[in-house]
Design an enzyme around this catalytic site. Structure first.
Site, PDB file in Angstrom:
ATOM      1  N   GLU A  42       0.865  -1.174   0.000  1.00 21.13           N
ATOM      2  CA  GLU A  42       0.000   0.000   0.000  1.00 21.13           C
ATOM      3  C   GLU A  42       0.904   1.227   0.000  1.00 21.13           C
ATOM      4  O   GLU A  42       1.779   1.339   0.870  1.00 21.13           O
ATOM      5  CB  GLU A  42      -0.892   0.004   1.232  1.00 21.13           C
ATOM      6  CG  GLU A  42      -1.831  -1.186   1.318  1.00 21.13           C
ATOM      7  CD  GLU A  42      -2.614  -1.204   2.627  1.00 21.13           C
ATOM      8  OE1 GLU A  42      -3.435  -0.295   2.835  1.00 21.13           O
ATOM      9  OE2 GLU A  42      -2.369  -2.113   3.436  1.00 21.13           O
ATOM     10  N   ARG A 268       5.554 -13.185   9.314  1.00 22.09           N
ATOM     11  CA  ARG A 268       6.180 -11.905   9.011  1.00 22.09           C
ATOM     12  C   ARG A 268       7.463 -11.757   9.831  1.00 22.09           C
ATOM     13  O   ARG A 268       7.704 -12.504  10.773  1.00 22.09           O
ATOM     14  CB  ARG A 268       5.227 -10.749   9.318  1.00 22.09           C
ATOM     15  CG  ARG A 268       4.882 -10.588  10.785  1.00 22.09           C
ATOM     16  CD  ARG A 268       3.781  -9.540  10.968  1.00 22.09           C
ATOM     17  NE  ARG A 268       3.373  -9.428  12.355  1.00 22.09           N
ATOM     18  CZ  ARG A 268       3.891  -8.562  13.214  1.00 22.09           C
ATOM     19  NH1 ARG A 268       4.843  -7.737  12.819  1.00 22.09           N
ATOM     20  NH2 ARG A 268       3.464  -8.516  14.467  1.00 22.09           N
ATOM     21  N   LYS A 278       4.094   0.711  10.201  1.00 22.37           N
ATOM     22  CA  LYS A 278       4.190   1.941   9.416  1.00 22.37           C
ATOM     23  C   LYS A 278       3.529   3.108  10.140  1.00 22.37           C
ATOM     24  O   LYS A 278       3.993   4.245  10.059  1.00 22.37           O
ATOM     25  CB  LYS A 278       3.573   1.735   8.030  1.00 22.37           C
ATOM     26  CG  LYS A 278       4.492   1.061   7.052  1.00 22.37           C
ATOM     27  CD  LYS A 278       4.068   1.261   5.617  1.00 22.37           C
ATOM     28  CE  LYS A 278       2.847   0.479   5.262  1.00 22.37           C
ATOM     29  NZ  LYS A 278       2.546   0.543   3.817  1.00 22.37           N
TER      30      LYS A 278
END
Length: 773
Positions: A42, A268, A278
């Site tokens: 994104e 992850r 983020k």
């Protein structure tokens, strides 16, 4: 990324559960024998080290299996996305070493996505709901209680379709209604309780589509369909999307997608001492707690790049940690090790003094300058580069390299003590000059003219220290970067919710007044060097020819080995000097630091076998390593020698091949150690043999014979190689005979390179000295 139809040997050897699935699909002819992956960020922030793992996986799988990999911006949220992030993402992916086969944007799919939404409404699989988002959350239920159906759930399809069209034309205000899938409000998986598909954002402006669309698809709706539109075969995502997979598959089936992609989840990246959210990284930037997204303390690829990390090191780190389903915390020391390992063979060695102390060599003539030839790499690295290093009467040494009253074991300069100046002469301190406050401001020394050749008998020397010439040294600003957080769990755990409370106050120390050797005059932004004894450094983008600025990438050793005790966190700023770091860390490994099930083995290995504490812990906490050590010692291998191979080479080789245990026993390791101890193989050759052993190529002696790795030691065996090197470098031979005997190391290094590390270095040195007279 243009695929190579023939996987490389390293790629073919790489193995994990995802690659197993993809290979099995290929063998079965699934998806028409195609492999197509994608990296779909994104564009609402800069990429970080966690994204690097996904990038390496997606592009790596495609590259290894002759497939395709796309880069797609999942840009369906107009309120957070920006072209700045798109361009940065593209640049970071390329910097990391990958090129995409197709560049796509989810925002280009707004029309077909809307068509799918309308079809779901017509099929009775979606409806327009007028509940507020707060009411929708209240109706959803809990993990233990089913949700309640919206009063608008059974409205006629034609009515929902008309409302959807009004939403599309911007006729309805924000928050007045949403489009929801019609699935099951009692589903155990709460993602399936009539999830939202579209919401109104009439006043938002999309960075690519402007105000063309007043409604926007939610990520879960757009993501899988975008994969399908691009013909993706394997949708690789992290474990937090595991619950989304059922919805992913339901939407593809409801949209009647032929040959739908398969979603596969992996763990992850979670690094200690690091925040990879983020949102929280944006907080740090917006609150001015860091200097920006490219602050060298940030875990962003921009930050790591500016700090001096190499893309090769980051790719090696991602390969080393592997791909699993189990979520674990990775020690950031593994990342730091990867960059040290990469820079060791790339970064030229130079001399730098961070806290200068003037030295006057009184026995050196005024005005005389001798240019020494200093090798830029140690002998074990087969690179013959060197640089001129001017030696003159006045020098600067590191202030920490002098002690007026040296403690026991001090191996540097003191009154009446002799030390070697790196690549130069042995000097002896004769006088200490102090200012009015009693601070030492200058040392007066004499040099030993016969000591330039390291092979000469220079008498008793305490140690070797680094220096720079006073009149030719270059001033520099040195930025000593450290970990941004002082707590291993800044994003949760015992640290609590406010990660900012654990910012490391010593994460940046700026050293003004540092001096570097004159060969760095041409250093450009991005150039990397090893400042001997200080660490690896990179030239910052802010540097100019008039103002050199260096960022510390990593110290030479991990100085965070000590585990934090309650109320105290280790900091590099307060860490011991590099040459003392390992010894101090050794003493601080206590039994309580070892896993409970391994403590008996740890004590036995430490106390009975004489292993260093860190070796004992590394071996004891793994049963396969413990068994290998015990078998090797039973086969008469020295315990410390066996432990060194296990803790260094074995751990690295197993991780690189994703193996749990080696395909050989302790007797084979003992045989390899014996080959080195008897001189039948050099240490360099033995490392190649060891890697082959881990790869399953057989016993060490057989590998040595098959690959021709036997040591070259006798004069008859070495003479052709030495003579060839001397003949190839007549200028260096002439300079050596003219008095530049420091070139001896250059010749030895060239012979070692020519023989692939098979030569005995001591024998080479002796023969070179003999042939050059």
């Amino acid at each position: 990324m243009k695929p190579d139809p023939t996987p490389t040997p390293s790629a073919a050897a790489r193995n994990d559960f995802i690659r197993d699935i993809v290979r099995a699909d290929l063998a079965a002819g699934k998806h028409g024998g195609r492999v197509a992956t994608r990296f779909p960020p994104e564009p609402n922030g800069y990429l970080h080290i966690g994204h690097a793992k996904s990038i390496c996986l997606n592009f790596g799988v495609a590259r290894e299996l002759a497939g395709l990999c796309n880069l797609r911006m999942d840009d369906t949220n107009p309120e957070t996305e920006d072209l700045e992030y798109v361009e940065a993402i593209q640049d970071d992916v390329r910097w990391l070493g990958f090129e995409w086969d197709g560049m796509f944007y989810a925002s280009d799919y707004f029309e077909p996505l809307y068509d799918v939404a309308a079809q779901l409404v017509r099929d009775g699989k979606a409806y327009v709901d007028e509940l507020s988002e707060d009411e929708i959350r209240a109706y959803r239920g809990t993990i233990t209680e089913p949700g309640r159906e919206s009063p608008w759930r059974d409205r006629p399809a034609a009515e929902s379709l008309a409302l959807l069209e009004r939403m599309r034309r911007g006729k309805l205000p924000d928050g007045s209604c949403v489009l929801r899938a019609r699935i099951d409000m009692a589903a155990e998986n709460m993602k399936m309780r009539d999830p939202l598909l579209y919401r109104i954002r009439r006043d938002a402006e999309h960075y690519r589509r402007g105000r063309e669309w007043p409604i926007y698809p939610l990520y879960d709706f757009a993501h899988g369909l975008s994969d399908a539109f691009e013909g993706i075969t394997h949708s690789l995502c992290t474990l937090e999307f595991e619950n989304n997979r059922e919805l992913y598959d339901w939407l593809l089936a409801a949209a009647r997608i032929p040959d739908p992609p398969q979603q596969i989840e992996f763990a992850r990246l979670v690094l200690n001492y690091t925040v990879l959210s983020k949102r929280k990284l944006l907080q740090l930037v917006e609150e001015g707690l860091v200097a920006g997204w490219d602050d060298p303390r940030m875990p962003t690829l921009r930050g790591l790049r500016r700090r001096g990390y190499t893309p090769e090191a980051i790719r090696a780190f991602c390969d080393a940690i592997g791909v699993t389903k189990a979520q674990t915390v990775v020690d950031v020391a593994h990342l730091e090790h990867a960059v040290r390992d990469d820079l060791n063979a790339k970064a030229p060695r130079v001399l730098a003094v961070l806290r200068p102390l003037r030295v006057v060599v009184e026995s050196w003539p005024e005005g005389r300058v001798e240019t020494l030839d200093a090798p830029s790499f140690p002998r074990e690295i087969p690179r013959d580069e060197s640089r001129p290093l001017p030696f003159e009467r006045e020098l600067y040494i590191e202030r920490d390299d002098f002690a007026e009253a040296p403690p026991k074991g001090y191996k540097r300069l003191a009154p009446g003590r002799r030390v070697r100046l790196r690549h130069a002469y042995v000097v002896e301190c004769r006088e200490v000059v102090k200012d009015a406050a009693g601070e030492v401001v200058e040392l007066r020394c004499v040099h030993d003219p016969a000591s330039l050749d390291p092979g000469a008998d220079a008498g008793k020397v305490a140690g070797t220290i680094h220096w720079v010439p006073a009149s030719r040294a270059l001033p520099a600003e040195v930025r000593l970067y450290d970990r941004l957080f002082s707590d291993p769990e800044p994003d949760g755990g015992k640290s609590g919710p406010d990660f900012r409370a654990f910012l490391n106050p010593d994460s940046l120390r700026v050293v003004e007044g540092a001096l570097v050797e004159p060969s760095l005059a041409g250093a450009r932004p991005g150039d990397r060097f090893q400042f001997e004894r200080h660490g690896y450094f990179a030239v910052d983008p802010e540097a100019t020819a008039e103002r050199l600025v260096f960022n510390r990438i990593v110290p030479l050793r991990d100085t965070w080995t000590k585990r934090a005790v309650e109320g105290e966190a280790p900091t590099i700023a307060a860490a011991p000097a590099a040459e003392k770091g390992i010894e101090k860390a050794e003493k601080e490994i206590a039994v309580e630091d070892v896993a409970p099930t391994a403590r008996d083995r740890f004590l036995r290995f430490r106390d009975e076998l004489g292993l260093l504490p860190h070796e004992a812990r590394t071996v004891a906490e793994d049963e396969a390593r413990s068994r290998l050590l015990e078998e090797a010692t039973a086969a008469r291998a020295a315990p410390r020698a066996a432990a060194a191979w296990i803790t260094n080479d074995l751990v690295r080789e197993l991780r690189a091949r994703d193996l749990a245990a080696p395909p050989f026993g302790g007797a084979a390791l003992a045989e390899l150690i014996a080959l080195v101890e008897t001189g039948e193989a050099t240490t360099t050759a033995a490392r190649e043999v060891f890697a082959a052993m881990v790869a399953g190529e057989g016993a060490p002696r057989a590998i040595v014979e098959a690959r021709g790795l036997g040591a070259l030691a006798g004069e008859s065996a070495l003479a052709p190689h030495v003579e060839s090197v001397l003949a190839a470098h007549p200028a260096q031979v002439e300079a050596y005979r003219a008095g530049k005997t420091a070139l001896l190391g250059f010749f030895v290094g060239q012979v070692m390179k020519a023989t692939g590390g098979r030569a005995d270095a001591a024998a080479v040195r002796e023969l070179v000295t003999k042939l050059l007279g």
